[in-house]
Motif scaffolding. Structure first.
Motif, PDB file in Angstrom:
ATOM      1  N   HIS A 166      95.733  -1.586 -35.925  1.00  7.65           N
ATOM      2  CA  HIS A 166      97.174  -1.463 -36.157  1.00  7.65           C
ATOM      3  C   HIS A 166      97.694  -0.069 -35.840  1.00  7.65           C
ATOM      4  CE1 HIS A 166      96.927  -5.527 -37.456  1.00  7.65           C
ATOM      5  NE2 HIS A 166      95.853  -5.168 -38.120  1.00  7.65           N
ATOM      6  N   CYS A 176     102.507  -8.211 -33.105  1.00  6.59           N
ATOM      7  CA  CYS A 176     101.150  -8.232 -33.649  1.00  6.59           C
ATOM      8  C   CYS A 176     101.035  -9.345 -34.693  1.00  6.59           C
ATOM      9  CB  CYS A 176     100.847  -6.874 -34.290  1.00  6.59           C
ATOM     10  SG  CYS A 176      99.181  -6.731 -34.954  1.00  6.59           S
ATOM     11  N   CYS A 178     100.079  -9.050 -37.469  1.00  5.58           N
ATOM     12  CA  CYS A 178     100.444  -8.450 -38.763  1.00  5.58           C
ATOM     13  C   CYS A 178     101.946  -8.465 -38.985  1.00  5.58           C
ATOM     14  CB  CYS A 178      99.918  -7.020 -38.876  1.00  5.58           C
ATOM     15  SG  CYS A 178     100.897  -5.791 -37.978  1.00  5.58           S
ATOM     16  N   CYS A 183     101.170  -2.844 -32.013  1.00  2.00           N
ATOM     17  CA  CYS A 183      99.832  -2.482 -32.488  1.00  2.00           C
ATOM     18  C   CYS A 183      98.804  -2.753 -31.382  1.00  2.00           C
ATOM     19  CB  CYS A 183      99.423  -3.330 -33.688  1.00  2.00           C
ATOM     20  SG  CYS A 183     100.508  -3.240 -35.117  1.00  2.00           S
TER      21      CYS A 183
HETATM   22 ZN   LIG Z   1      99.486  -4.902 -36.422  1.00  2.00          ZN
END
Ligand SMILES: [Zn+2]
Length: 331
Positions: A166, A176, A178, A183
Protein backbone atom coordinates in the motif's frame (compact mmCIF):
# COMPACT_ATOMS: atom_id res chain seq x y z
CA UNK A 1 12.31 -34.99 20.87
CA UNK A 2 10.99 -31.47 20.68
CA UNK A 3 8.69 -31.37 17.66
CA UNK A 4 6.66 -28.25 16.90
CA UNK A 5 3.83 -27.49 14.55
CA UNK A 6 3.45 -24.45 12.31
CA UNK A 7 0.42 -23.32 10.32
CA UNK A 8 0.22 -20.68 7.62
CA UNK A 9 -3.39 -19.53 7.42
CA UNK A 10 -4.13 -17.97 4.05
CA UNK A 11 -7.25 -16.77 2.28
CA UNK A 12 -7.28 -19.79 -0.05
CA UNK A 13 -5.15 -22.42 1.67
CA UNK A 14 -3.98 -23.69 5.01
CA UNK A 15 -0.41 -25.03 5.05
CA UNK A 16 0.65 -27.04 8.08
CA UNK A 17 4.12 -28.40 8.88
CA UNK A 18 5.83 -30.28 11.67
CA UNK A 19 9.46 -29.41 12.35
CA UNK A 20 12.10 -31.07 14.49
CA UNK A 21 14.46 -29.31 16.91
CA UNK A 22 16.66 -28.23 13.97
CA UNK A 23 13.64 -26.70 12.20
CA UNK A 24 13.72 -29.37 9.49
CA UNK A 25 10.26 -30.18 8.08
CA UNK A 26 9.29 -33.76 8.99
CA UNK A 27 5.65 -33.68 7.90
CA UNK A 28 3.28 -31.40 6.05
CA UNK A 29 -0.30 -31.10 4.84
CA UNK A 30 -2.24 -28.57 2.81
CA UNK A 31 -6.00 -27.98 3.04
CA UNK A 32 -8.25 -25.43 1.33
CA UNK A 33 -9.49 -22.64 3.61
CA UNK A 34 -13.21 -23.23 4.25
CA UNK A 35 -15.43 -20.73 2.43
CA UNK A 36 -18.30 -21.17 4.90
CA UNK A 37 -18.82 -21.61 8.61
CA UNK A 38 -16.82 -18.60 9.80
CA UNK A 39 -13.90 -18.67 12.27
CA UNK A 40 -14.93 -21.92 13.97
CA UNK A 41 -14.86 -23.79 10.65
CA UNK A 42 -11.41 -22.31 9.96
CA UNK A 43 -10.18 -23.36 13.41
CA UNK A 44 -11.48 -26.92 12.81
CA UNK A 45 -9.67 -27.04 9.46
CA UNK A 46 -6.41 -25.81 11.02
CA UNK A 47 -6.64 -28.63 13.54
CA UNK A 48 -7.37 -31.15 10.76
CA UNK A 49 -4.45 -29.97 8.63
CA UNK A 50 -2.03 -30.07 11.54
CA UNK A 51 -3.26 -33.51 12.62
CA UNK A 52 -2.69 -34.78 9.09
CA UNK A 53 0.86 -33.36 9.07
CA UNK A 54 1.42 -35.01 12.46
CA UNK A 55 0.25 -38.33 11.06
CA UNK A 56 2.68 -38.01 8.14
CA UNK A 57 5.51 -37.36 10.62
CA UNK A 58 4.37 -40.17 12.92
CA UNK A 59 4.08 -37.87 15.92
CA UNK A 60 0.79 -37.62 17.84
CA UNK A 61 -0.49 -34.01 17.63
CA UNK A 62 -1.08 -33.94 21.39
CA UNK A 63 2.63 -34.54 22.02
CA UNK A 64 3.83 -31.42 20.18
CA UNK A 65 5.93 -28.99 22.24
CA UNK A 66 3.98 -26.12 20.72
CA UNK A 67 2.11 -24.87 17.69
CA UNK A 68 2.48 -21.51 15.94
CA UNK A 69 -0.01 -19.89 13.58
CA UNK A 70 0.76 -17.18 11.06
CA UNK A 71 -2.53 -15.39 10.43
CA UNK A 72 -3.80 -12.39 8.50
CA UNK A 73 -5.76 -9.70 10.35
CA UNK A 74 -5.01 -8.00 13.65
CA UNK A 75 -3.29 -10.33 16.07
CA UNK A 76 -3.39 -10.10 19.84
CA UNK A 77 -0.53 -12.45 20.70
CA UNK A 78 -1.25 -12.30 24.43
CA UNK A 79 -4.82 -13.60 24.14
CA UNK A 80 -4.43 -15.55 20.90
CA UNK A 81 -7.18 -13.51 19.26
CA UNK A 82 -7.51 -12.66 15.57
CA UNK A 83 -9.68 -9.68 14.54
CA UNK A 84 -10.66 -8.13 11.23
CA UNK A 85 -9.20 -10.86 9.05
CA UNK A 86 -11.09 -9.59 6.04
CA UNK A 87 -9.66 -12.03 3.52
CA UNK A 88 -11.00 -14.92 5.61
CA UNK A 89 -14.71 -15.57 5.07
CA UNK A 90 -17.03 -14.34 7.84
CA UNK A 91 -14.21 -13.01 10.05
CA UNK A 92 -15.23 -9.37 10.61
CA UNK A 93 -15.17 -9.58 14.41
CA UNK A 94 -12.73 -11.15 16.90
CA UNK A 95 -12.12 -14.84 17.48
CA UNK A 96 -9.93 -16.55 20.06
CA UNK A 97 -8.14 -18.78 17.55
CA UNK A 98 -5.23 -19.70 19.84
CA UNK A 99 -7.40 -21.11 22.66
CA UNK A 100 -9.69 -22.86 20.14
CA UNK A 101 -6.75 -24.66 18.55
CA UNK A 102 -5.13 -25.40 21.89
CA UNK A 103 -8.31 -27.20 22.95
CA UNK A 104 -8.84 -29.01 19.64
CA UNK A 105 -5.28 -30.39 19.55
CA UNK A 106 -4.62 -30.83 23.25
CA UNK A 107 -1.48 -28.67 22.97
CA UNK A 108 -0.96 -26.07 25.67
CA UNK A 109 1.47 -23.76 23.87
CA UNK A 110 -0.23 -22.17 20.84
CA UNK A 111 1.27 -18.88 19.58
CA UNK A 112 -0.04 -16.42 17.02
CA UNK A 113 1.80 -14.00 14.79
CA UNK A 114 1.21 -11.94 11.66
CA UNK A 115 1.51 -14.19 8.58
CA UNK A 116 3.92 -11.96 6.67
CA UNK A 117 6.04 -11.14 9.71
CA UNK A 118 6.58 -14.80 10.57
CA UNK A 119 7.42 -15.62 6.92
CA UNK A 120 9.97 -12.77 6.81
CA UNK A 121 11.48 -13.98 10.06
CA UNK A 122 11.73 -17.53 8.69
CA UNK A 123 13.76 -16.25 5.73
CA UNK A 124 15.91 -14.20 8.11
CA UNK A 125 16.57 -17.09 10.49
CA UNK A 126 16.75 -20.04 8.11
CA UNK A 127 16.53 -18.88 4.50
CA UNK A 128 17.71 -16.31 1.97
CA UNK A 129 18.07 -13.60 4.63
CA UNK A 130 20.52 -15.54 6.77
CA UNK A 131 23.66 -13.61 5.67
CA UNK A 132 22.14 -10.21 6.51
CA UNK A 133 21.34 -8.07 9.52
CA UNK A 134 18.61 -6.03 7.80
CA UNK A 135 16.13 -7.03 5.15
CA UNK A 136 12.81 -6.32 3.52
CA UNK A 137 10.58 -9.34 2.79
CA UNK A 138 8.15 -8.83 -0.10
CA UNK A 139 5.42 -11.44 -0.49
CA UNK A 140 3.99 -11.12 -3.98
CA UNK A 141 0.71 -13.03 -4.22
CA UNK A 142 -3.02 -12.22 -4.22
CA UNK A 143 -1.98 -9.05 -2.43
CA UNK A 144 1.54 -7.84 -1.70
CA UNK A 145 2.64 -8.08 1.93
CA UNK A 146 5.90 -6.95 3.44
CA UNK A 147 7.99 -7.65 6.51
CA UNK A 148 11.02 -5.89 7.97
CA UNK A 149 14.08 -6.95 9.89
CA UNK A 150 16.18 -4.03 11.12
CA UNK A 151 19.43 -4.52 13.05
CA UNK A 152 18.69 -8.21 13.48
CA UNK A 153 15.20 -7.71 14.87
CA UNK A 154 11.76 -7.89 13.34
CA UNK A 155 10.27 -4.41 13.10
CA UNK A 156 6.50 -4.48 13.59
CA UNK A 157 5.93 -0.81 14.33
CA UNK A 158 2.77 -0.72 16.42
CA UNK A 159 1.63 -3.88 14.69
CA UNK A 160 1.06 -2.52 11.18
CA UNK A 161 4.54 -1.98 9.75
CA UNK A 162 5.66 -3.48 6.46
CA UNK A 163 2.57 -2.81 4.34
CA UNK A 164 4.63 -2.29 1.23
CA UNK A 165 1.69 -3.24 -1.00
CA UNK A 166 0.00 0.00 0.00
CA UNK A 167 2.91 2.30 -0.70
CA UNK A 168 1.67 4.78 -3.26
CA UNK A 169 3.41 4.40 -6.61
CA UNK A 170 1.02 6.67 -8.51
CA UNK A 171 -1.06 9.42 -6.93
CA UNK A 172 -4.69 9.09 -8.06
CA UNK A 173 -3.74 5.87 -9.87
CA UNK A 174 -5.46 2.50 -10.19
CA UNK A 175 -8.07 1.38 -7.66
CA UNK A 176 -6.53 -0.83 -4.96
CA UNK A 177 -8.45 -3.69 -3.32
CA UNK A 178 -7.97 -1.68 -0.07
CA UNK A 179 -10.26 1.03 -1.47
CA UNK A 180 -7.54 3.64 -1.98
CA UNK A 181 -5.89 4.63 -5.23
CA UNK A 182 -2.42 4.22 -6.67
CA UNK A 183 -1.09 1.62 -4.22
CA UNK A 184 1.58 -0.76 -5.50
CA UNK A 185 -0.83 -3.68 -4.93
CA UNK A 186 -3.29 -2.07 -7.36
CA UNK A 187 -0.76 -2.94 -10.09
CA UNK A 188 1.17 -5.89 -8.69
CA UNK A 189 -1.31 -7.90 -6.59
CA UNK A 190 -2.61 -11.02 -8.32
CA UNK A 191 -6.22 -9.99 -7.58
CA UNK A 192 -5.72 -6.58 -9.19
CA UNK A 193 -3.84 -8.14 -12.12
CA UNK A 194 -6.77 -10.49 -12.73
CA UNK A 195 -9.29 -7.62 -12.59
CA UNK A 196 -7.21 -5.73 -15.16
CA UNK A 197 -6.88 -8.80 -17.40
CA UNK A 198 -10.68 -9.25 -17.38
CA UNK A 199 -11.20 -5.57 -18.24
CA UNK A 200 -8.77 -5.73 -21.14
CA UNK A 201 -10.29 -8.97 -22.45
CA UNK A 202 -13.76 -7.36 -22.30
CA UNK A 203 -12.32 -4.53 -24.40
CA UNK A 204 -11.38 -7.05 -27.08
CA UNK A 205 -7.76 -7.85 -26.20
CA UNK A 206 -6.70 -11.45 -26.86
CA UNK A 207 -5.27 -13.59 -24.09
CA UNK A 208 -4.94 -17.28 -23.24
CA UNK A 209 -5.07 -16.61 -19.49
CA UNK A 210 -8.74 -17.50 -19.10
CA UNK A 211 -8.56 -20.47 -21.50
CA UNK A 212 -5.76 -21.94 -19.38
CA UNK A 213 -7.82 -21.20 -16.27
CA UNK A 214 -10.80 -23.16 -17.66
CA UNK A 215 -8.64 -26.06 -18.83
CA UNK A 216 -7.24 -26.36 -15.34
CA UNK A 217 -10.68 -26.17 -13.74
CA UNK A 218 -9.86 -23.02 -11.78
CA UNK A 219 -12.00 -20.00 -11.03
CA UNK A 220 -9.10 -17.61 -10.44
CA UNK A 221 -5.89 -16.77 -12.25
CA UNK A 222 -3.50 -18.60 -9.94
CA UNK A 223 0.26 -18.03 -9.99
CA UNK A 224 0.66 -21.25 -11.97
CA UNK A 225 -1.74 -19.97 -14.66
CA UNK A 226 0.25 -16.74 -15.03
CA UNK A 227 3.42 -18.82 -15.31
CA UNK A 228 1.90 -20.99 -18.09
CA UNK A 229 0.63 -17.97 -20.02
CA UNK A 230 4.10 -16.37 -19.88
CA UNK A 231 5.67 -19.58 -21.20
CA UNK A 232 3.28 -19.34 -24.17
CA UNK A 233 4.40 -15.74 -24.75
CA UNK A 234 0.89 -14.44 -24.07
CA UNK A 235 1.29 -10.74 -24.88
CA UNK A 236 -1.34 -9.50 -22.43
CA UNK A 237 0.09 -11.61 -19.59
CA UNK A 238 3.60 -10.35 -20.36
CA UNK A 239 2.36 -6.77 -20.38
CA UNK A 240 0.57 -7.11 -17.02
CA UNK A 241 3.51 -8.86 -15.37
CA UNK A 242 5.88 -6.15 -16.59
CA UNK A 243 3.48 -3.52 -15.25
CA UNK A 244 3.42 -5.37 -11.92
CA UNK A 245 7.22 -5.52 -11.79
CA UNK A 246 7.44 -1.79 -12.51
CA UNK A 247 5.20 -1.11 -9.51
CA UNK A 248 7.03 -3.63 -7.30
CA UNK A 249 10.43 -2.16 -8.13
CA UNK A 250 9.24 1.40 -7.55
CA UNK A 251 7.82 0.60 -4.11
CA UNK A 252 10.81 -1.54 -3.09
CA UNK A 253 13.22 1.23 -4.13
CA UNK A 254 11.23 3.79 -2.12
CA UNK A 255 11.39 1.53 0.93
CA UNK A 256 15.15 1.08 0.39
CA UNK A 257 15.65 4.84 0.03
CA UNK A 258 14.03 5.22 3.44
CA UNK A 259 15.52 2.23 5.28
CA UNK A 260 18.71 1.27 3.39
CA UNK A 261 18.30 -2.46 4.11
CA UNK A 262 21.02 -4.86 2.96
CA UNK A 263 18.71 -7.26 1.15
CA UNK A 264 15.27 -7.69 -0.35
CA UNK A 265 13.79 -11.21 -0.21
CA UNK A 266 10.95 -11.87 -2.63
CA UNK A 267 8.46 -14.62 -1.82
CA UNK A 268 4.74 -15.29 -2.22
CA UNK A 269 3.02 -17.39 -4.89
CA UNK A 270 3.91 -15.11 -7.82
CA UNK A 271 7.29 -14.21 -6.33
CA UNK A 272 8.39 -17.84 -6.05
CA UNK A 273 7.09 -18.81 -9.52
CA UNK A 274 7.95 -15.71 -11.55
CA UNK A 275 10.69 -14.21 -9.37
CA UNK A 276 13.62 -16.34 -10.60
CA UNK A 277 12.98 -15.47 -14.27
CA UNK A 278 12.36 -11.81 -13.52
CA UNK A 279 15.05 -11.21 -10.90
CA UNK A 280 17.16 -9.04 -13.22
CA UNK A 281 14.10 -7.04 -14.30
CA UNK A 282 13.11 -6.47 -10.68
CA UNK A 283 16.65 -5.41 -9.77
CA UNK A 284 16.70 -3.00 -12.76
CA UNK A 285 13.40 -1.41 -11.71
CA UNK A 286 14.71 -1.00 -8.17
CA UNK A 287 18.03 0.47 -9.33
CA UNK A 288 16.24 3.01 -11.49
CA UNK A 289 14.62 4.59 -8.42
CA UNK A 290 17.44 4.28 -5.88
CA UNK A 291 18.75 7.58 -4.60
CA UNK A 292 22.08 6.11 -3.48
CA UNK A 293 23.21 3.87 -6.32
CA UNK A 294 26.62 2.85 -4.91
CA UNK A 295 25.28 -0.04 -2.84
CA UNK A 296 21.97 -1.39 -4.11
CA UNK A 297 20.33 -4.05 -1.92
CA UNK A 298 20.88 -7.72 -2.81
CA UNK A 299 17.65 -9.07 -4.28
CA UNK A 300 17.00 -12.72 -3.45
CA UNK A 301 14.17 -15.20 -3.97
CA UNK A 302 12.75 -16.71 -0.79
CA UNK A 303 14.52 -20.01 -0.13
CA UNK A 304 11.86 -21.67 1.97
CA UNK A 305 9.34 -21.42 -0.86
CA UNK A 306 5.70 -22.15 -0.15
CA UNK A 307 6.51 -23.53 3.30
CA UNK A 308 8.17 -20.36 4.64
CA UNK A 309 5.05 -19.07 6.36
CA UNK A 310 4.36 -22.36 8.13
CA UNK A 311 8.02 -22.82 9.15
CA UNK A 312 8.05 -19.24 10.45
CA UNK A 313 4.92 -20.00 12.45
CA UNK A 314 6.65 -23.05 13.96
CA UNK A 315 9.53 -20.75 15.03
CA UNK A 316 6.99 -18.73 17.06
CA UNK A 317 6.29 -21.80 19.17
CA UNK A 318 9.99 -22.36 19.93
CA UNK A 319 10.26 -19.61 22.51
CA UNK A 320 8.39 -19.87 25.83
CA UNK A 321 6.95 -16.35 25.55
CA UNK A 322 6.11 -16.50 21.84
CA UNK A 323 8.54 -13.76 20.93
CA UNK A 324 10.35 -14.03 17.63
CA UNK A 325 13.20 -16.52 17.75
CA UNK A 326 16.73 -15.19 17.96
CA UNK A 327 18.66 -16.30 14.90
CA UNK A 328 21.76 -17.35 16.85
CA UNK A 329 19.86 -19.84 18.98
CA UNK A 330 17.81 -21.50 16.27
CA UNK A 331 20.33 -22.25 13.56
ZN1 LIG B 1 -3.99 -0.23 -1.12
Amino acid sequence: MSVRGGIDLGGTKIQAVLVDERNEVIGQARHPTPREGGPQAVADELAAALSEAAEVAGVPAGELAGVGIGSPGEIDAATGTVSQARNLPGWEGSFALGPALSQALGVERVRLGNDVTVATNAEFVLGAGAPYQSLLGVFWGTGVGGGLVIDGKVWDGRGSAGEIGHMVVKRGGAQCPCGRRGCMEAYAGRAAMETRARELQAQGRKTELFTIMEHRGRERLTSGIWERALKKDDVLALELVERAIGALGTAIASACNLLDVEAVVIGGGLGIRLGPGYLDAIQREIDEHLFTIEHPPDVQIAQLGDLGGAIGAALLAASPNGSVTERSTSR
